[in-house]
Design a protein around this motif. Structure first.
Motif, mmCIF file in Angstrom:
data_model
loop_
_atom_site.group_PDB
_atom_site.id
_atom_site.type_symbol
_atom_site.label_atom_id
_atom_site.label_comp_id
_atom_site.label_asym_id
_atom_site.label_seq_id
_atom_site.Cartn_x
_atom_site.Cartn_y
_atom_site.Cartn_z
ATOM 1 N N ALA A 151 0.818 -1.213 0.000
ATOM 2 C CA ALA A 151 0.000 0.000 0.000
ATOM 3 C C ALA A 151 0.853 1.265 0.000
ATOM 4 O O ALA A 151 0.471 2.278 -0.597
ATOM 5 N N LYS A 152 2.002 1.219 0.648
ATOM 6 C CA LYS A 152 2.840 2.418 0.762
ATOM 7 C C LYS A 152 3.390 2.875 -0.580
ATOM 8 O O LYS A 152 3.856 4.013 -0.700
ATOM 9 N N ARG A 153 3.338 2.030 -1.596
ATOM 10 C CA ARG A 153 3.876 2.375 -2.911
ATOM 11 C C ARG A 153 2.783 2.800 -3.892
ATOM 12 O O ARG A 153 3.071 3.020 -5.061
ATOM 13 N N LEU A 154 1.551 2.889 -3.431
ATOM 14 C CA LEU A 154 0.428 3.159 -4.324
ATOM 15 C C LEU A 154 -0.068 4.592 -4.192
ATOM 16 O O LEU A 154 0.315 5.320 -3.266
ATOM 17 N N THR A 155 -0.921 4.981 -5.115
ATOM 18 C CA THR A 155 -1.577 6.280 -5.039
ATOM 19 C C THR A 155 -2.550 6.291 -3.867
ATOM 20 O O THR A 155 -2.959 5.216 -3.390
ATOM 21 N N PRO A 156 -2.947 7.463 -3.354
ATOM 22 C CA PRO A 156 -3.795 7.512 -2.163
ATOM 23 C C PRO A 156 -5.072 6.687 -2.243
ATOM 24 O O PRO A 156 -5.425 5.997 -1.290
ATOM 25 N N SER A 157 -5.784 6.740 -3.385
ATOM 26 C CA SER A 157 -7.043 6.001 -3.468
ATOM 27 C C SER A 157 -6.812 4.494 -3.426
ATOM 28 O O SER A 157 -7.526 3.759 -2.728
ATOM 29 N N ARG A 158 -5.823 4.019 -4.157
ATOM 30 C CA ARG A 158 -5.523 2.589 -4.131
ATOM 31 C C ARG A 158 -4.922 2.187 -2.785
ATOM 32 O O ARG A 158 -5.141 1.068 -2.302
ATOM 33 N N GLU A 159 -4.147 3.082 -2.206
ATOM 34 C CA GLU A 159 -3.565 2.808 -0.889
ATOM 35 C C GLU A 159 -4.659 2.560 0.138
ATOM 36 O O GLU A 159 -4.578 1.630 0.950
ATOM 37 N N GLN A 214 -8.391 3.624 10.162
ATOM 38 C CA GLN A 214 -8.421 5.077 10.262
ATOM 39 C C GLN A 214 -7.462 5.713 9.258
ATOM 40 O O GLN A 214 -7.743 6.786 8.707
ATOM 41 N N SER A 215 -6.325 5.069 9.003
ATOM 42 C CA SER A 215 -5.394 5.585 7.994
ATOM 43 C C SER A 215 -6.022 5.520 6.608
ATOM 44 O O SER A 215 -5.845 6.427 5.784
ATOM 45 N N ALA A 216 -6.762 4.435 6.332
ATOM 46 C CA ALA A 216 -7.458 4.328 5.048
ATOM 47 C C ALA A 216 -8.552 5.383 4.936
ATOM 48 O O ALA A 216 -8.718 6.023 3.892
ATOM 49 N N PHE A 217 -9.298 5.606 6.015
ATOM 50 C CA PHE A 217 -10.343 6.623 6.022
ATOM 51 C C PHE A 217 -9.749 8.017 5.826
ATOM 52 O O PHE A 217 -10.352 8.882 5.194
ATOM 53 N N GLU A 218 -8.554 8.230 6.404
ATOM 54 C CA GLU A 218 -7.899 9.534 6.316
ATOM 55 C C GLU A 218 -7.405 9.833 4.910
ATOM 56 O O GLU A 218 -7.374 10.983 4.470
ATOM 57 N N THR A 219 -7.023 8.784 4.182
ATOM 58 C CA THR A 219 -6.325 8.954 2.913
ATOM 59 C C THR A 219 -7.245 9.189 1.731
ATOM 60 O O THR A 219 -6.893 9.913 0.793
ATOM 61 N N MET A 224 -13.639 4.195 -1.313
ATOM 62 C CA MET A 224 -12.401 3.524 -1.710
ATOM 63 C C MET A 224 -11.951 2.484 -0.695
ATOM 64 O O MET A 224 -11.122 1.634 -0.999
ATOM 65 N N SER A 225 -12.470 2.550 0.533
ATOM 66 C CA SER A 225 -11.987 1.655 1.582
ATOM 67 C C SER A 225 -13.049 0.701 2.125
ATOM 68 O O SER A 225 -12.767 -0.481 2.370
ATOM 69 N N LEU A 226 -14.271 1.185 2.308
ATOM 70 C CA LEU A 226 -15.286 0.364 2.977
ATOM 71 C C LEU A 226 -15.644 -0.914 2.218
ATOM 72 O O LEU A 226 -15.826 -1.967 2.854
ATOM 73 N N PRO A 227 -15.750 -0.914 0.876
ATOM 74 C CA PRO A 227 -16.045 -2.181 0.198
ATOM 75 C C PRO A 227 -14.989 -3.257 0.458
ATOM 76 O O PRO A 227 -15.329 -4.413 0.713
ATOM 77 N N ALA A 228 -13.709 -2.882 0.386
ATOM 78 C CA ALA A 228 -12.640 -3.862 0.624
ATOM 79 C C ALA A 228 -12.694 -4.380 2.046
ATOM 80 O O ALA A 228 -12.539 -5.587 2.300
ATOM 81 N N LEU A 229 -12.915 -3.486 3.008
ATOM 82 C CA LEU A 229 -12.993 -3.888 4.415
ATOM 83 C C LEU A 229 -14.161 -4.839 4.646
ATOM 84 O O LEU A 229 -14.019 -5.886 5.292
#
Length: 304
Positions: A151-159, A214-219, A224-229
């Motif tokens: 994740a650290k190497r990706l763009t914010p949305s993909r991260e 929370q880091s995913a929510f912040e980014t 972009m995050s809730l479906p994967a979670l």
């Protein structure tokens, strides 16, 4: 019936909590990204604390459901948390469900029903030996660590998507350990919790997952995050339940086919709902650019 009511109540609390947490997390300083300091900053925001209240309530209800039912039964029910998140988001944004929203609702509901009816989750199976137990724990944990590194190497949305995926895997593992902890309490009483490692594992995994979420929510926006979670948690939980907790599913060809269809419908429904326009968007995406491209930070100065 008690398991169904507890599972759905837990999903309701979790869904409401996720929306409130993301609305607060997007205002947190990016300097605390993937750090436990992020939680300290968020504690100063009443909206985030309300979201945490709902989340903790959901976890307690989920734990009660896991003490009465199998992980492979409770996990599909918790996937419906996205329905309640969608309801709150729709209330906040004024968006209608439309074709995409209703398709997601129907697919998610039909998928949960198909999996439970076809699989008929039940307990009573033999627990796995230490080798298979720790092998599955290692695989799930290892995948989560790998995803965080990627994740650290990706763009914010993909991260945000990959971090949420890692958190979902950890939450599925946490649910498995929560069921084990509940069994310890039932067999030996609350005093036994101090003497066993499972309660400490539940707390450690939960805290780590919270930082990732929370880091995913912040980014990036919630969509972009809730479906994967929401998709990763039941899949990991079911794998752990069947893999080493003795949960049993029907394994006839017809049942396996419908179980696969049900899981696929759940995943597609989660994605459709998570990407719906009613899901909150980040209010200030430009603040995330300095983390990814230092040159962008200097561009405004040149323009001025």
């Amino acid at each position: 019936m008690a398991v169904f009511l507890l599972g759905l109540s837990a999903a309701c609390c979790l869904g409401l909590g996720f929306v409130l947490q993301q609305r607060a997390a997007q205002r947190a300083p990016l300097s605390d990204f993937l750090s436990f300091r992020l939680l300290l900053d968020l504690m100063r925001m009443p909206e985030w604390l309300l979201g945490i209240f709902f989340m903790v309530s959901g976890l307690v209800l989920s734990a009660l459901a896991l003490t009465k039912g199998e992980v492979s039964l409770v996990e599909p029910l918790t996937a419906t948390s996205l329905l309640f998140a969608m309801a709150l988001s729709r209330r906040l944004t004024g968006q209608r469900l439309g074709r995409q929203g209703w398709s997601g609702v129907l697919l998610l509901a039909a998928g949960v029903t198909a999996f439970i009816v076809a699989g008929q989750p039940s307990g009573g199976g033999s627990h796995a030996g230490p080798l298979r137990h720790w092998l599955l724990v290692g695989i799930v944990s290892g995948l989560a660590v790998l995803l965080v590194g990627v994740a650290k190497r990706l763009t914010p949305s993909r991260e945000a998507t990959v971090l949420a995926l890692a958190a979902g895997l950890l939450y599925g593992l946490q649910d498995a350990f929560t069921r084990t902890t509940g069994q310890l309490v039932a067999d030996e009483g609350f005093a036994a919790l101090v003497l066993h490692w499972q309660p400490y594992a539940v707390a450690a995994i939960g805290l780590t997952g919270l930082v990732l979420v929370q880091s995913a929510f912040e980014t990036a926006p919630l969509r972009m995050s809730l479906p994967a979670l929401t998709a990763a948690q039941p899949l990991a939980g079911i794998a752990c339940g069947v893999g080493f907790l003795g949960d049993r599913l029907r394994v006839t060809p017809g049942a396996l086919a419908w179980e696969a269809v049900g899981l696929a419908a759940i995943t597609i429904g989660v994605v459709l709902l998570g990407r719906h326009p009613a899901m909150p968007c980040s209010q200030d995406t430009s603040r995330r650019l300095p983390l990814k491209d230092p040159e962008v930070r200097e561009a405004p100065k040149a323009v001025r």
